[in-house]
Design a protein around this motif. Structure first.
Motif, PDB file in Angstrom:
ATOM      1  N   GLN A  22       8.150 -36.876 -16.020  1.00  0.00           N
ATOM      2  CA  GLN A  22       9.377 -37.207 -16.752  1.00  0.00           C
ATOM      3  C   GLN A  22       9.041 -37.867 -18.090  1.00  0.00           C
ATOM      4  OE1 GLN A  22      12.702 -36.478 -15.878  1.00  0.00           O
ATOM      5  NE2 GLN A  22      12.940 -37.030 -18.035  1.00  0.00           N
ATOM      6  N   GLN A  23       8.047 -38.718 -18.048  1.00  0.00           N
ATOM      7  CA  GLN A  23       7.620 -39.404 -19.274  1.00  0.00           C
ATOM      8  C   GLN A  23       7.043 -38.387 -20.274  1.00  0.00           C
ATOM      9  OE1 GLN A  23       4.533 -42.272 -18.465  1.00  0.00           O
ATOM     10  NE2 GLN A  23       4.327 -42.812 -20.634  1.00  0.00           N
ATOM     11  N   ILE A  24       6.292 -37.446 -19.756  1.00  0.00           N
ATOM     12  CA  ILE A  24       5.737 -36.390 -20.614  1.00  0.00           C
ATOM     13  C   ILE A  24       6.868 -35.580 -21.243  1.00  0.00           C
ATOM     14  CG2 ILE A  24       4.372 -34.269 -20.635  1.00  0.00           C
ATOM     15  CD1 ILE A  24       2.580 -35.480 -18.493  1.00  0.00           C
ATOM     16  N   LEU A  25       7.854 -35.257 -20.416  1.00  0.00           N
ATOM     17  CA  LEU A  25       8.986 -34.486 -20.935  1.00  0.00           C
ATOM     18  C   LEU A  25       9.713 -35.254 -22.024  1.00  0.00           C
ATOM     19  CD1 LEU A  25      10.963 -32.169 -20.965  1.00  0.00           C
ATOM     20  CD2 LEU A  25      12.123 -33.172 -18.997  1.00  0.00           C
ATOM     21  N   ASP A  26       9.945 -36.540 -21.790  1.00  0.00           N
ATOM     22  CA  ASP A  26      10.650 -37.339 -22.792  1.00  0.00           C
ATOM     23  C   ASP A  26       9.907 -37.296 -24.121  1.00  0.00           C
ATOM     24  OD1 ASP A  26      12.472 -37.968 -20.865  1.00  0.00           O
ATOM     25  OD2 ASP A  26      11.669 -39.963 -20.449  1.00  0.00           O
ATOM     26  N   MET A  27       8.606 -37.455 -24.047  1.00  0.00           N
ATOM     27  CA  MET A  27       7.844 -37.468 -25.295  1.00  0.00           C
ATOM     28  C   MET A  27       7.849 -36.079 -25.939  1.00  0.00           C
ATOM     29  SD  MET A  27       4.000 -38.788 -26.216  1.00  0.00           S
ATOM     30  CE  MET A  27       4.200 -40.427 -25.564  1.00  0.00           C
ATOM     31  N   ALA A  28       7.761 -35.048 -25.128  1.00  0.00           N
ATOM     32  CA  ALA A  28       7.753 -33.687 -25.671  1.00  0.00           C
ATOM     33  C   ALA A  28       9.073 -33.381 -26.378  1.00  0.00           C
ATOM     34  CB  ALA A  28       7.500 -32.673 -24.558  1.00  0.00           C
ATOM     35  N   TYR A  29      10.167 -33.816 -25.779  1.00  0.00           N
ATOM     36  CA  TYR A  29      11.454 -33.541 -26.397  1.00  0.00           C
ATOM     37  C   TYR A  29      11.608 -34.327 -27.702  1.00  0.00           C
ATOM     38  CZ  TYR A  29      16.466 -33.032 -27.067  1.00  0.00           C
ATOM     39  OH  TYR A  29      17.702 -32.778 -27.602  1.00  0.00           O
ATOM     40  N   GLU A  30      11.150 -35.554 -27.703  1.00  0.00           N
ATOM     41  CA  GLU A  30      11.173 -36.338 -28.940  1.00  0.00           C
ATOM     42  C   GLU A  30      10.371 -35.635 -30.035  1.00  0.00           C
ATOM     43  OE1 GLU A  30      12.915 -38.951 -29.937  1.00  0.00           O
ATOM     44  OE2 GLU A  30      13.905 -38.704 -27.988  1.00  0.00           O
ATOM     45  N   ARG A  31       9.197 -35.136 -29.651  1.00  0.00           N
ATOM     46  CA  ARG A  31       8.359 -34.440 -30.619  1.00  0.00           C
ATOM     47  C   ARG A  31       9.072 -33.207 -31.155  1.00  0.00           C
ATOM     48  NH1 ARG A  31       2.635 -33.823 -31.330  1.00  0.00           N
ATOM     49  NH2 ARG A  31       2.517 -35.907 -30.429  1.00  0.00           N
ATOM     50  N   LEU A  32       9.678 -32.447 -30.245  1.00  0.00           N
ATOM     51  CA  LEU A  32      10.405 -31.244 -30.661  1.00  0.00           C
ATOM     52  C   LEU A  32      11.504 -31.613 -31.651  1.00  0.00           C
ATOM     53  CD1 LEU A  32      11.113 -28.240 -30.430  1.00  0.00           C
ATOM     54  CD2 LEU A  32      12.490 -28.793 -28.425  1.00  0.00           C
ATOM     55  N   LYS A  33      12.266 -32.645 -31.310  1.00  0.00           N
ATOM     56  CA  LYS A  33      13.373 -33.065 -32.171  1.00  0.00           C
ATOM     57  C   LYS A  33      12.894 -33.447 -33.553  1.00  0.00           C
ATOM     58  CE  LYS A  33      15.752 -36.117 -29.641  1.00  0.00           C
ATOM     59  NZ  LYS A  33      16.845 -37.046 -29.223  1.00  0.00           N
ATOM     60  N   SER A  34      11.798 -34.210 -33.623  1.00  0.00           N
ATOM     61  CA  SER A  34      11.404 -34.655 -34.957  1.00  0.00           C
ATOM     62  C   SER A  34      10.695 -33.547 -35.712  1.00  0.00           C
ATOM     63  CB  SER A  34      10.547 -35.918 -34.874  1.00  0.00           C
ATOM     64  OG  SER A  34       9.349 -35.652 -34.200  1.00  0.00           O
ATOM     65  N   LYS A  35       9.939 -32.727 -34.992  1.00  0.00           N
ATOM     66  CA  LYS A  35       9.173 -31.700 -35.685  1.00  0.00           C
ATOM     67  C   LYS A  35      10.060 -30.582 -36.231  1.00  0.00           C
ATOM     68  CE  LYS A  35       4.582 -30.326 -35.851  1.00  0.00           C
ATOM     69  NZ  LYS A  35       3.283 -30.907 -35.525  1.00  0.00           N
ATOM     70  N   VAL A  36      11.109 -30.282 -35.510  1.00  0.00           N
ATOM     71  CA  VAL A  36      11.974 -29.184 -35.910  1.00  0.00           C
ATOM     72  C   VAL A  36      12.641 -29.467 -37.261  1.00  0.00           C
ATOM     73  CG1 VAL A  36      14.240 -29.788 -34.970  1.00  0.00           C
ATOM     74  CG2 VAL A  36      13.388 -27.476 -34.731  1.00  0.00           C
ATOM     75  N   ARG A  37      12.693 -30.734 -37.645  1.00  0.00           N
ATOM     76  CA  ARG A  37      13.354 -31.107 -38.890  1.00  0.00           C
ATOM     77  C   ARG A  37      12.504 -30.823 -40.100  1.00  0.00           C
ATOM     78  NH1 ARG A  37      17.735 -34.940 -37.912  1.00  0.00           N
ATOM     79  NH2 ARG A  37      17.855 -34.830 -40.151  1.00  0.00           N
ATOM     80  N   TYR A  38      11.208 -30.858 -39.954  1.00  0.00           N
ATOM     81  CA  TYR A  38      10.377 -30.700 -41.153  1.00  0.00           C
ATOM     82  C   TYR A  38       9.306 -29.630 -41.008  1.00  0.00           C
ATOM     83  CZ  TYR A  38       7.092 -33.721 -38.658  1.00  0.00           C
ATOM     84  OH  TYR A  38       6.246 -34.236 -37.720  1.00  0.00           O
ATOM     85  N   GLN A  39       9.341 -28.889 -39.899  1.00  0.00           N
ATOM     86  CA  GLN A  39       8.480 -27.712 -39.805  1.00  0.00           C
ATOM     87  C   GLN A  39       9.287 -26.594 -39.179  1.00  0.00           C
ATOM     88  OE1 GLN A  39       4.590 -27.763 -37.973  1.00  0.00           O
ATOM     89  NE2 GLN A  39       4.012 -29.564 -39.143  1.00  0.00           N
ATOM     90  N   PRO A  40       9.142 -25.392 -39.701  1.00  0.00           N
ATOM     91  CA  PRO A  40       9.965 -24.290 -39.204  1.00  0.00           C
ATOM     92  C   PRO A  40       9.459 -23.771 -37.870  1.00  0.00           C
ATOM     93  CG  PRO A  40       8.559 -23.535 -40.986  1.00  0.00           C
ATOM     94  CD  PRO A  40       8.277 -24.979 -40.814  1.00  0.00           C
ATOM     95  N   ILE A  41       9.608 -24.563 -36.834  1.00  0.00           N
ATOM     96  CA  ILE A  41       9.152 -24.129 -35.523  1.00  0.00           C
ATOM     97  C   ILE A  41      10.306 -23.646 -34.665  1.00  0.00           C
ATOM     98  CG2 ILE A  41       7.131 -25.635 -35.492  1.00  0.00           C
ATOM     99  CD1 ILE A  41       8.671 -27.569 -33.763  1.00  0.00           C
ATOM    100  N   GLY A  42      11.544 -23.829 -35.165  1.00  0.00           N
ATOM    101  CA  GLY A  42      12.697 -23.388 -34.390  1.00  0.00           C
ATOM    102  C   GLY A  42      12.649 -21.887 -34.126  1.00  0.00           C
ATOM    103  N   PHE A  43      12.071 -21.153 -35.082  1.00  0.00           N
ATOM    104  CA  PHE A  43      12.014 -19.696 -34.968  1.00  0.00           C
ATOM    105  C   PHE A  43      11.196 -19.227 -33.779  1.00  0.00           C
ATOM    106  CE2 PHE A  43      12.295 -21.076 -39.368  1.00  0.00           C
ATOM    107  CZ  PHE A  43      13.540 -20.565 -39.680  1.00  0.00           C
TER     108      PHE A  43
END
Lengths: 230, 230
Positions: free
Chosen positions: A133-154
């Motif tokens: 669960q802790q890993i997931l929380d951190m992964a989601y945080e990373r996804l949220k912040s990274k998606v804002r400044y790197q085009p990884i949504g695609f």
DNA sequence: CCAAAAGTGTTGGGACTACACCCATGA
DNA sequence: TCATGGGTGTAGTCCCAACACTTTTGG
């Protein structure tokens, strides 16, 4: 000074797999139900031991393929988790990765040593094994912040998609509402999307134009150091 | 499924220590000269093996203190390096950390098993042991990007500092020139700096007002999710 | 013809950049 | 009194957010 007789923790990798589910318009996470102890019947991320002749990157890719059949996807190291008691069997340090995949291209497929494989929305995550669960929380945080400044949504979308779907994806990840006109302007201004002469089919309304992510352009812009910002 | 008979790589931590050197107005990195093989006489980051009863975070803090006497400083996990041949003695996976310290508070001090300890500017790094050059490159990239959106620059300065020194620090890290008035406006607008009724002494020009980083305010703002941007 | 989503422009305000001079201090 | 860095304000520009209606299509 250093010695090889030093006691060694076991080393594993774990992989958080995010996908975009068009049907439910939500981000999903792939979990496998463990068949054996410890944490039998609990859900967990695919993962496993690192071999002596492979990097952790390689191990993560290998485990992902072995356990789910998925390969050649966007995958990045997230963090190394090392609580002394995170695994009841003894000392196990785990390097966590996260992957972004396209659900159409990669349907979930049962793994050898798992009871089942399933996609879960972020609000319906069951009790997870280990410190997942802790890993997931951190992964989601990373996804949220990274998606804002790197085009990884695609990475999460099919190759061809309408802008409205990209917007929906961003809205779900960032958990906000975005203005349609401003979003389109901003995303098109980056020049990273190539408009196609193709349109949605079989929709009960005006068909939207499809776009595709221009990887060449992205690489060129990256080299000359540009910045992307949603 | 998992077994403890699995072969295990050795696990170490390495710590990249950045400091701000006021005298030379440059960012410095602490290196220790290795006394023994492998890489005897090469420079390397302080580091060492992870014990069976500690997390990697703990190991990094412990090694830092043991080898340099430095403790209670800003330290964050950077990345896990795992090339199969990164250590000539065999399979060693290393979790790298980076630390930001204040050079006045923490003078470099010779370590037990090192020939010497020295601060190096980023343009005068000697040949490093293992894959430490790669680790340094990634650490510096992280510092550069993080300093822009998290107020970690203050970790490198003394508790009380004039704005010009903060600006100089930013200019060095980001390798750019910043406009004095715009920088002051922006940094003061965040509200994270408390002006003091103290001033520089013994300077051959008008004494600058000293400021201090307002940690309480930062924590409060962080809780309500603010964004910081240089 | 109706429902549903696609697609499109403008305006006001806030933020950023660029820029130059006087001030205080110690030597 | 001079050299050195400290400290300050403004104007123009650009970017961003807010906002509503027409178009196209299938059913």
């Amino acid at each position: 000074m250093y010695t090889y007789e030093y006691p060694r923790p076991a080393l594993t990798v774990d992989c958080v797999i995010f996908a975009w589910d068009k049907a439910s318009e939500a981000i999903k996470v792939m979990l496998i139900e463990r068949a054996h102890e410890p944490f039998a019947n609990h859900w967990a991320f695919p993962g496993g031991f690192v071999d002596m002749d492979e990097t952790v990157d390689t191990a993560a890719a290998r485990e992902l393929e072995e356990e789910t059949g998925i390969k050649n996807v966007f995958m990045e190291q997230l963090y190394t988790f090392s609580s002394v008691d995170r695994d009841p069997r003894g000392r196990v340090v785990s390097v966590a990765y996260y992957a972004l995949i396209n659900m159409q291209k990669h349907p979930a497929k049962a793994a050898s040593d798992a009871k089942s494989v399933k996609w879960f929305g972020l609000s319906e995550i069951p009790a997870l094994a280990f410190d997942h669960q802790q890993i997931l929380d951190m992964a989601y945080e990373r996804l949220k912040s990274k998606v804002r400044y790197q085009p990884i949504g695609f990475e999460l979308l099919p190759r061809k998609f309408p802008l409205s779907e990209l917007q929906l994806l961003y809205e779900q990840i960032l958990n906000t509402k975005l203005d349609k006109r401003n979003f389109r302007r901003k995303i098109l201004k980056t020049g990273l999307l190539k408009p196609l002469e193709e349109f949605q089919t079989r929709v009960a309304h005006r068909a939207a134009r499809l776009y595709t992510f221009d990887d060449k352009k992205y690489k060129a812009l990256t080299r000359e150091g540009f910045s992307f910002e949603i």
